[in-house]
Write a protein that holds these residues in place. Structure first.
Motif, short mmCIF file in Angstrom:
data_model
loop_
_atom_site.label_atom_id
_atom_site.label_comp_id
_atom_site.label_asym_id
_atom_site.label_seq_id
_atom_site.Cartn_x
_atom_site.Cartn_y
_atom_site.Cartn_z
N VAL A 1 46.86 -3.12 66.32
CA VAL A 1 48.26 -3.49 67.12
C VAL A 1 48.61 -5.01 67.06
CG1 VAL A 1 49.83 -3.28 69.00
CG2 VAL A 1 48.44 -1.39 67.94
N ALA A 2 47.60 -5.88 67.55
CA ALA A 2 47.98 -7.45 67.63
C ALA A 2 48.12 -7.91 66.05
CB ALA A 2 46.59 -8.13 68.58
N ALA A 3 47.32 -7.51 65.37
CA ALA A 3 47.32 -7.90 63.80
C ALA A 3 48.73 -7.64 63.27
CB ALA A 3 46.17 -7.48 62.99
N MET A 4 48.89 -6.53 63.51
CA MET A 4 50.49 -5.96 62.72
C MET A 4 51.52 -6.93 63.61
SD MET A 4 49.88 -2.04 62.32
CE MET A 4 51.59 -1.63 62.04
N LEU A 5 51.40 -7.03 64.93
CA LEU A 5 52.58 -7.76 65.58
C LEU A 5 52.40 -9.39 65.16
CD1 LEU A 5 54.41 -7.99 67.79
CD2 LEU A 5 52.69 -8.74 69.35
N VAL A 6 51.20 -9.85 64.79
CA VAL A 6 51.42 -11.11 64.21
C VAL A 6 51.95 -11.01 63.00
CG1 VAL A 6 49.72 -12.98 63.59
CG2 VAL A 6 49.38 -12.08 65.87
N LEU A 7 51.55 -10.23 62.08
CA LEU A 7 52.09 -10.22 60.69
C LEU A 7 53.86 -9.88 60.77
CD1 LEU A 7 51.53 -10.08 57.86
CD2 LEU A 7 50.99 -7.71 57.81
N SER A 8 54.03 -9.08 61.71
CA SER A 8 55.60 -8.73 61.65
C SER A 8 56.38 -10.11 61.97
CB SER A 8 55.64 -7.72 62.65
OG SER A 8 55.07 -6.51 62.28
N VAL A 9 55.82 -10.73 63.01
CA VAL A 9 56.55 -12.17 63.44
C VAL A 9 56.45 -12.96 62.25
CG1 VAL A 9 56.27 -14.19 65.12
CG2 VAL A 9 56.00 -11.79 65.76
N VAL A 10 55.44 -13.11 61.59
CA VAL A 10 55.42 -14.05 60.29
C VAL A 10 56.53 -13.65 59.15
CG1 VAL A 10 53.93 -14.76 58.29
CG2 VAL A 10 53.01 -14.88 60.63
N VAL A 11 56.58 -12.06 58.95
CA VAL A 11 57.39 -11.78 58.01
C VAL A 11 58.74 -12.05 58.40
CG1 VAL A 11 58.46 -9.56 56.95
CG2 VAL A 11 55.88 -10.26 57.07
N ILE A 12 59.26 -11.80 59.79
CA ILE A 12 60.42 -12.17 60.12
C ILE A 12 61.03 -13.44 60.16
CG2 ILE A 12 61.93 -12.08 62.41
CD1 ILE A 12 60.57 -9.61 63.13
N VAL A 13 60.02 -14.24 60.80
CA VAL A 13 60.32 -15.93 60.38
C VAL A 13 60.63 -16.33 59.02
CG1 VAL A 13 59.22 -18.11 60.70
CG2 VAL A 13 58.99 -16.54 62.55
N PHE A 14 59.81 -15.75 57.96
CA PHE A 14 59.77 -16.11 56.70
C PHE A 14 61.27 -15.66 56.12
CE2 PHE A 14 59.63 -14.74 52.25
CZ PHE A 14 59.25 -15.87 51.50
N LEU A 15 61.59 -14.35 56.25
CA LEU A 15 62.84 -13.81 56.03
C LEU A 15 64.13 -14.78 56.73
CD1 LEU A 15 62.45 -10.08 56.05
CD2 LEU A 15 62.24 -11.46 54.26
N ASN A 16 64.05 -15.19 57.86
CA ASN A 16 65.02 -15.93 58.38
C ASN A 16 65.02 -17.30 57.56
OD1 ASN A 16 65.96 -14.07 60.23
ND2 ASN A 16 64.63 -14.63 61.81
N VAL A 17 63.99 -18.01 57.40
CA VAL A 17 63.97 -19.19 56.73
C VAL A 17 64.49 -19.10 55.24
CG1 VAL A 17 62.37 -20.96 55.88
CG2 VAL A 17 61.96 -20.21 58.26
N SER A 18 63.95 -17.96 54.76
CA SER A 18 64.58 -17.81 53.09
C SER A 18 65.88 -17.64 53.20
CB SER A 18 63.91 -16.89 52.56
OG SER A 18 64.09 -15.27 52.98
N GLY A 19 66.55 -16.75 54.34
CA GLY A 19 68.00 -16.41 54.38
C GLY A 19 68.91 -17.77 54.60
N TYR A 20 68.22 -18.65 55.36
CA TYR A 20 69.11 -20.00 55.64
C TYR A 20 68.72 -20.84 54.34
CZ TYR A 20 70.03 -24.68 57.46
OH TYR A 20 70.50 -25.84 57.84
N SER A 21 68.03 -20.68 53.63
CA SER A 21 67.73 -21.76 52.66
C SER A 21 68.60 -21.02 51.50
CB SER A 21 66.28 -21.67 52.02
OG SER A 21 65.34 -22.09 52.82
#
Length: 129
Positions: free
Chosen positions: A15-35
């Motif tokens: 669960v901890a690994a999935m949570l960390v991965l989810s946060v990384v994916v969300i941050v990446f999507l926000n950054v790519s949308g802003y770009s």
């Protein structure tokens, strides 16, 4: 056959690994949308600058035929609003409050009616990039 103590991944670790991965994916999507948004904004600014340069060149050519054109001048082209105004060299003030933050202004010196003037071409656009 003796039972060995084999270690595996516990539920909490998974669960901890999935949570960390989810946060990384969300941050990446926000950054790519802003770009992508910043890229579209840059494209709009570049197109507005090209239109402003084109309008400024057209006015310079017009001045050769008519040394006293009527200013201010407003029009629209390719979905952009174009506003051309002039001011005396000693009192250079031009209006941009009606354009908000989405505009590009270019200035050039010109002789209008035999007097040196600063001609300002402002190109603006509405909405998002």
């Amino acid at each position: 056959m003796p039972i060995r103590n084999e270690r595996g991944v516990t539920l909490i670790e998974a669960v901890a690994a999935m949570l960390v991965l989810s946060v990384v994916v969300i941050v990446f999507l926000n950054v790519s949308g802003y770009s992508a948004l910043a890229g579209r904004q840059a494209d709009k600014q570049q197109e507005a600058r090209r239109i402003a340069e084109e309008q400024l060149h057209q006015w310079r050519a017009l001045l050769l035929e008519d040394p006293s054109p009527s200013l201010p001048y407003a029009s629209t082209t390719q979905g952009y609003a174009v506003y051309i105004q002039s001011a005396s060299v000693g009192n250079v003030q031009y209006e941009t409050s009606a354009f908000g933050s989405r505009h590009v202004s270019l200035q050039a010196f010109a002789l209008l009616g035999g007097q040196p003037e600063v001609v300002t071409v402002t190109v603006s656009w509405e909405g998002g990039p």
